[in-house]
Design a protein around this motif. Sequence first.
Motif, PDB file in Angstrom:
ATOM      1  N   SER A   1      34.396  39.818  38.429  1.00 40.67           N
ATOM      2  CA  SER A   1      35.161  38.948  39.317  1.00 40.67           C
ATOM      3  C   SER A   1      34.349  37.775  39.825  1.00 40.67           C
ATOM      4  O   SER A   1      34.892  36.845  40.395  1.00 40.67           O
TER       5      SER A   1
ATOM      6  N   ARG B   1      37.532  37.939  49.130  1.00 42.49           N
ATOM      7  CA  ARG B   1      38.745  38.763  49.091  1.00 42.49           C
ATOM      8  C   ARG B   1      38.790  39.771  50.224  1.00 42.49           C
ATOM      9  O   ARG B   1      39.848  40.144  50.684  1.00 42.49           O
TER      10      ARG B   1
ATOM     11  N   LYS C   1      41.240  47.238  52.042  1.00 39.53           N
ATOM     12  CA  LYS C   1      41.939  47.088  50.759  1.00 39.53           C
ATOM     13  C   LYS C   1      42.210  48.476  50.199  1.00 39.53           C
ATOM     14  O   LYS C   1      41.701  48.860  49.140  1.00 39.53           O
TER      15      LYS C   1
ATOM     16  N   GLU D   1      47.083  36.425  49.396  1.00 34.67           N
ATOM     17  CA  GLU D   1      47.781  37.331  48.494  1.00 34.67           C
ATOM     18  C   GLU D   1      49.275  37.019  48.488  1.00 34.67           C
ATOM     19  O   GLU D   1      49.889  36.862  49.545  1.00 34.67           O
TER      20      GLU D   1
ATOM     21  N   CYS E   1      51.605  42.429  39.514  1.00 34.16           N
ATOM     22  CA  CYS E   1      51.381  41.045  39.070  1.00 34.16           C
ATOM     23  C   CYS E   1      52.696  40.385  38.652  1.00 34.16           C
ATOM     24  O   CYS E   1      52.897  39.198  38.899  1.00 34.16           O
TER      25      CYS E   1
ATOM     26  N   LYS F   1      54.537  39.477  41.797  1.00 40.58           N
ATOM     27  CA  LYS F   1      53.878  38.311  42.408  1.00 40.58           C
ATOM     28  C   LYS F   1      54.192  37.042  41.631  1.00 40.58           C
ATOM     29  O   LYS F   1      54.388  35.974  42.213  1.00 40.58           O
TER      30      LYS F   1
ATOM     31  N   GLN G   1      43.308  44.925  39.223  1.00 36.49           N
ATOM     32  CA  GLN G   1      43.200  45.026  40.680  1.00 36.49           C
ATOM     33  C   GLN G   1      44.462  44.536  41.382  1.00 36.49           C
ATOM     34  O   GLN G   1      44.460  44.382  42.610  1.00 36.49           O
TER      35      GLN G   1
ATOM     36  N   THR H   1      45.640  41.639  41.352  1.00 40.48           N
ATOM     37  CA  THR H   1      45.490  40.258  41.810  1.00 40.48           C
ATOM     38  C   THR H   1      46.040  39.331  40.733  1.00 40.48           C
ATOM     39  O   THR H   1      45.676  39.451  39.566  1.00 40.48           O
TER      40      THR H   1
ATOM     41  N   SER I   1      44.227  32.553  43.524  1.00 41.34           N
ATOM     42  CA  SER I   1      43.933  33.979  43.471  1.00 41.34           C
ATOM     43  C   SER I   1      44.874  34.670  44.439  1.00 41.34           C
ATOM     44  O   SER I   1      44.661  34.686  45.639  1.00 41.34           O
TER      45      SER I   1
END
Lengths: 555, 313
Positions: A77, A86, A453, A551, B16, B19, B290, B292, B312
């Motif tokens: 990442s 994050r 998280k 997010e 995802c 989203k 993840q 994301t 992101s």
Amino acid sequence: MSNLFVRKATGMVRSWSVFDAFIYAFFSINIVTLGFYSFSQMYFFGGGMINALVLSAVFLIFEIIVYSSLIAVMPRSGGDYVWMTRIFGGGAGFILSITGWWFTLWLWTPIYGDMLRQFVLTPLLGVLGQKDLALWFSGKGTPLFVSTMIAIAFVSVVIALGMKTYARVQKYSFYAGMLGLLIIIIMLFTGSHESFKAGFDANATALFGASSGAYDATVKAGTDAGATTPISGGTLNLVFLTLPWLVFFNLWPNWGATLYGEVRGATDYKRNFSGMAWALGSVTVLGIVFFLGVSKTIGWDFYMQGNGAWWNYAWGYVTNIPPLPVWPYPALLAVFLTSNRLVQIVVILLMSFWWFGWAGTLFLSSTRVIFAAAFDRLLPEKVAELNSNGTPINAMLLMVLPAILVSYLYAYNVGAAADGTGGFYTVTLAATQGIAIMYFGTAIAAIILPYKKKELFNASPIAQMKVAGIPMITIAGVIFGGFLAFLLVEWMFDPWLNSGGEGPGLYGISFKNTWSIAFLLGCYVLSAIIYYGFKAYRKQGGIDMDQVQKEIPVE
Amino acid sequence: MTTIFFATDIHGSDICWSKFLNAGKFYGADTLILGGDMTGKAVVPFIHQGGDHYRVTLLEQVYDITTEEELKEMTKRVRSRGYYPYNTNPDELIDLQNKPELVHDIFRAEVLRVVQQWMDLADKKLDGTDMKVYCSPGNDDMAEVDEIIRSSRRVLLVEGQVTQLDAHHEMIASGWSNRTPWDTEREEDEDQLAARYEAMISKLKDPHNAIFNVHVPPYKSGLDEAPELDKDLRPVLAGNSMIPVGSTALRAAIEKTKPLLSLHGHIHEGRGSTRIGKTLCINPGSMYEQGTLLGAIVKLGKNKIENYVLTSG
């Protein structure tokens, strides 16, 4: 996951070799460049070096757990930058990472340059019979600056060659360097102190023009310098006090870890952990073996006296050039055991691979962070451009040009008092401090990850790694974070804690060192200006930088 | 001005996809483009142990599921990583181990079932909005996926087509890649790719204002850097050795045509942007495991890119 239930799809690779991961971690906690250099400067402590090595390794195991765990949860990442961004949100990740991975590396540049001359240029020129040039390179000011420019040129070539080539250079350097070190260790364990003493006097004069009786003169100069550090022993308190200096050497087993690939389960997690842990363990054992070899043949007290004599001069506490007029590089001291020039040349050459195989780390990580920031539009697009050869020329300039300025300040010790003490040359450990502050942010991120998280953690390969119901990553984060907090407090409040508020303290980078504080604060202010400046600029162009990192709702 | 949101390589992740459908409203985009590789890579067996008890091994961790609630939570967790839960029992598991070809049928059924669910969700969510959604499956997506997308009211399949995005911008799209070590569903030699691109480019009315939506990135663009693998598909030098694996045919097409924008995926770790000539090339990367959604917002102006940023979410 059983391969039966995995289909053929892009990127479904097998696990990487633990040995390869070991090599990179092993090179990152480089026993020769970082190790010999920092051991040498630690001549004035009361805690035993072997005890300190073992104690630091115990704490650093938790660093390895923290990084292995974060890689397992968020692999490939971008490392500290992405983890902190994050988990914390906002600019904290940017400011800490840009300072840690980029700006702090400007300060590492003259340190790499200093190591180049001490480990490669001076000893090699000496054994090749180029006494005058060797002595010139070991001098203050311009020689250090020139050596640093050579280091910058080498590292720039490495960047231009690319990681594929350099990764191979590193692997070959590992074997060549290890061969050289093995020869050194054999020489140290098979030689005698008497033959060393005779060899020291003979070679110091022959190679570097030292006056006769250099051995005895070094003993006196080192004793006058206050060389006290024992090979072992000391109270726990005294051993702890050596750690803020020792971590200059071994705080980095995680350096290449963020490049490791996808973690598909406990096995891959263990691979990551093992690669780094074996490296830390091996280097620690190697360090102990080296100390014992030094003690047997060179003599521990003489080793520390030689170090004291040199650094007391280099740091400006005395003006007389030490009896051995070059840095007492342990490999050089070991080859003094022989008068065979060819053997001396071959061993010094082999040992130089420790520098060449490691030096690329100076700009490679920085280039990645510069690219990541540019991709996030927090730097101009131009900085991530590649030229026609695929070289990130602008990113390199952002590393090289400020590094030249910092190297100038460092090499010429700008700001030194009339007697030569103080000045920018004293901020060496701030290079470790800047990165440790970033690691501290990462440790906090690791501590709160399972709670902040939760879904991400629960769907990760480390979800079941718990002790008494507490996630292992949290426990490791607390221990590693606590260790870093200790280091940060010691570095910052050094005189108050260690010398009654007087002098530079043990580490020289406390709040009393204006240069150190100015450098660090300057870095943080600069990164904050970049972050908030670009955020405002992008907003004018219709892009809300907060929004693009938030997010997206799922429902 | 048209604002597009581009994402790619979501590999079966429900989170995802949701989203992605919400990204238009979230980022103020009016066009959504999914670059390919919609489908997941693994099935996770939920092995029935009797009663309400299931045993699930996820990422080499064994979970014993004993309640309906835990089962629901584990299903969600598996789906969040883009894997497909499959209810089975110890006897069937032995059968599957003896006849691995049956697993292929399970994969196909699960992949197509989820793609259908996704299209249904898109139709439901986007009905009554002006949002345009374009999709071109990638090299990991089986051919049957296309038919399901074609059946959607709101998601347009654009593979191999020239699509008019707005008054000034046309888009060509392809999910096909150059050869990979995995012999995936849609891959071919570079000369075949060149012909595929040329067939679309030749139909462009204004090539300099065009958008190339091509799954594979151009060769040596920096967006195509992947870990070098040995013959056993093991990353060499612990993943430290990165090599370019993009398409030379695509690079040549970009250099010759000089489109305004070029959108890519395929290499998850290749997140970034670069320029080939004046063409802005973007690979937003992927962190689907993840949950994301990595993406890119691009504001298209007449004859220029007004602004862009990687996201992101």
